[in-house]
Structures are given as structure tokens and as C-alpha cells.
Motif scaffolding. Structure first.
Motif, PDB file in Angstrom:
ATOM      1  N   HIS A 189      22.705  16.634  52.214  1.00 63.04           N
ATOM      2  CA  HIS A 189      23.884  15.901  51.740  1.00 63.04           C
ATOM      3  C   HIS A 189      25.189  16.471  52.310  1.00 63.04           C
ATOM      4  O   HIS A 189      25.927  15.778  52.979  1.00 63.04           O
ATOM      5  CB  HIS A 189      23.892  15.905  50.203  1.00 63.04           C
ATOM      6  N   HIS A 214      34.448  19.142  48.408  1.00 65.27           N
ATOM      7  CA  HIS A 214      33.137  18.673  48.879  1.00 65.27           C
ATOM      8  C   HIS A 214      33.345  17.949  50.198  1.00 65.27           C
ATOM      9  O   HIS A 214      34.237  17.110  50.327  1.00 65.27           O
ATOM     10  CB  HIS A 214      32.506  17.732  47.846  1.00 65.27           C
ATOM     11  N   GLN A 237      31.042  16.792  54.143  1.00 65.52           N
ATOM     12  CA  GLN A 237      29.724  16.549  54.718  1.00 65.52           C
ATOM     13  C   GLN A 237      29.699  16.903  56.206  1.00 65.52           C
ATOM     14  O   GLN A 237      29.581  16.014  57.060  1.00 65.52           O
ATOM     15  CB  GLN A 237      29.328  15.082  54.464  1.00 65.52           C
ATOM     16  N   GLU A 276      31.992  12.622  42.242  1.00 67.59           N
ATOM     17  CA  GLU A 276      31.459  13.975  42.019  1.00 67.59           C
ATOM     18  C   GLU A 276      32.314  14.738  41.001  1.00 67.59           C
ATOM     19  O   GLU A 276      32.277  15.964  40.962  1.00 67.59           O
ATOM     20  CB  GLU A 276      31.403  14.760  43.338  1.00 67.59           C
TER      21      GLU A 276
HETATM   22 ZN   LIG Z   1      28.945  13.534  49.370  1.00 66.65          ZN
END
Ligand SMILES: [Zn+2]
Length: 274
Positions: free
Chosen positions: A215, A143, A145, A119
């Protein structure tokens, strides 16, 4: 915001990244190798003692705004929970070259990755945008999840930004205080894609945390990487309450709009959600 001299040492940032990764693992937001972290440091910082090997890499997008700065970034396929145990194996230091098209990636001899996070484009784009807009010399992007937030983003009625915020921020008084500009929402885009990158940049101009539908989330902070991780934890806590309420047949009231406005008045919080 900008960090003033005397600047913190490299190890302080490495430790903070490790602690943020460990906490995100504790709240079950980083299964396997999910999630990634990057921290932009806008002043000159010595990285070669920790990360002596160097290779030049082409950046996935041009970031002239970040030239001369250093990013500490998690490696692709590495586990956020293991950064704290062995930072040198899991992190790289990317020094952005003049012009912002290439960077020098410094790594430790025992690093366990060949590329930086998948990412990286979204991380770079958000750093570039915020540094360009605010002139900050420090910026963290995370980031992760988190289970409950991500689950809710699969339900059509939570795929509306207003609905999402009004439902999630009603469960604890501090949620509106911690997330006064609300949680952004970006529709599903393929992970690592240019579409996800540009939607994220736009949403993170108005918010400090965005849900990537179906996501996970991306969060930012110009204060510390742990603040960015905290914000994920707060939003996930709201989502946990929401899921708990759904599973009990929605008997709870939550704080109503009037109560939340009263909290904001008392605490001088500006918000436009309630
Ligand atoms: Zn991810």
C-alpha cells in the motif's frame, strides 16, 4: 520534544504542509489523490479567520488525549500537490472537543471536500498514542505511496522487517543516521480499517516510519511535517537503490555491516539493525 512559546503562526504550519505535499508529489509518492497529512497543534490557535465555517463531527475513535488541540488535516479526495496552491480548499482545521468523542471541523467557504481523509482513524490513533506517551504539544503524521518502497513490499523476502531494513539502509551513509530506529513493517490490511490502525500505532511506537505492505507508508515527527516527509524520501531513496540493484542483477555491495557500525560509532548513532 515540545514546541516552546512564542508559538509559530497558523500560516507557517499551512505553508509547511503545502511544501511537504509538493515534495512528496515531486518524488512520485502521491499519484492522483493518494496520500494524506495531519498536524496536531496542542496549544490554542485561532483558525476561524482562515476557516470560518463550522460543523461538529463524530470522530472515528475517542481521543481524549487530544482534547483542546487542533489538527490541520487534508480533505478526502484532495491532491497533496495542490495544498500549496490553495490551502483553504484542501485543508480543514479540526478542534477536538472535551472528552475527545467529537470535534469542530472548521473549513473555508471554497473547500473542495465533504469529509476529512479516509485514513483519519490511523492519523488520530497515532497522534493520541504519541501525545499520551511523550506529552508532546506538536505532532505530524504523513501517509504517502512511494513507488519503490511499495513495490518491494510486494516481494515476500522484503516482508520481513529485519531483511527490509538491512537491505534498504545499506545504500547511503546517511540512511542509518536519518532512520536509526529502522523502518517498521505492517502486513497488508484493508485501507482505513481498524486492523491497519492498531498495527500502525504499535509499529510507530518503535519506529518513525512504517511500511504498509502492498500500500504505502506512514511517517511521524514531533519536530515538523517536513521532517516526516523527509523520512519518507530517505526510505524511498534506499528502496530506489535496491530496485536499481535488483534490475541490474544485484552486482552492488552496498555498505556492509562493519562500515555502517563505523559510521554509527563516529556519529554517535544508536541502532540495533546492523
Ligand atoms: Zn493510501
Amino acid at each position: 520534544m515540545a514546541i516552546e512559546p512564542p508559538f509559530p503562526e497558523l500560516d507557517e504550519y499551512i505553508t509547511a504542509i503545502g511544501e511537504a505535499g509538493a515534495r512528496l508529489s515531486d518524488i512520485e509518492a502521491t499519484e492522483g489523490a493518494a496520500g494524506n497529512i495531519s498536524v496536531y497543534i496542542g496549544w490554542s490557535i485561532e483558525v476561524r479567520r482562515r476557516f470560518p465555517a463550522m460543523e461538529t463531527i463524530h470522530l472515528p475513535l475517542e481521543v481524549p488525549e487530544l482534547a483542546g488541540g487542533t489538527l490541520l488535516v487534508s480533505g478526502s479526495g484532495r491532491r497533496l500537490r495542490e495544498i500549496i496552491l490553495d490551502p483553504a480548499s484542501n485543508l480543514g482545521a479540526l478542534v477536538i472537543d472535551p472528552g475527545g468523542k467529537t470535534g469542530r471541523l472548521y473549513t473555508a467557504p471554497r473547500h473542495l471536500f465533504t469529509r476529512l481523509t479516509s485514513e483519519l482513524n490511523s492519523h488520530l490513533a497515532v497522534h493520541r498514542d504519541q501525545v499520551g506517551l511523550t506529552g508532546t504539544n506538536f505532532h505530524a503524521v504523513v501517509h504517502a505511496q512511494p513507488l519503490h518502497l511499495t513495490y518491494l513490499s510486494h516481494i515476500p523476502r522484503y516482508q520481513d522487517e529485519n531483511q527490509l531494513n538491512q537491505r534498504l539502509l545499506r545504500w547511503q551513509p546517511e540512511l542509518i543516521v536519518q532512520i536509526p530506529d529502522g523502518i517498521g513493517l505492517v502486513e497488508f490490511n484493508v485501507p482505513g480499517s481498524a486492523a491497519l490502525m492498531s498495527a500502525t500505532v504499535a509499529s510507530l511506537r518503535r519506529h518513525r516510519i512504517v511500511v504498509w505492505a502492498k500500500h504505502g507508508v506512514m511517517s511521524r515527527s514531533d519536530l515538523s511535517v517536513k521532517r516526516a516527509a523527509d523520512r519518507i524520501e530517505y526510505a524511498e531513496t534506499g528502496a530506489k537503490y535496491e530496485c536499481m540493484d535488483l534490475s541490474f542483477g544485484s552486482p552492488a555491495e552496498g555498505l556492509n555491516a562493519e562500515q555502517i557500525r563505523a559510521i554509527c560509532k563516529e556519529w554517535n548513532v544508536e541502532q540495533s539493525i546492523f
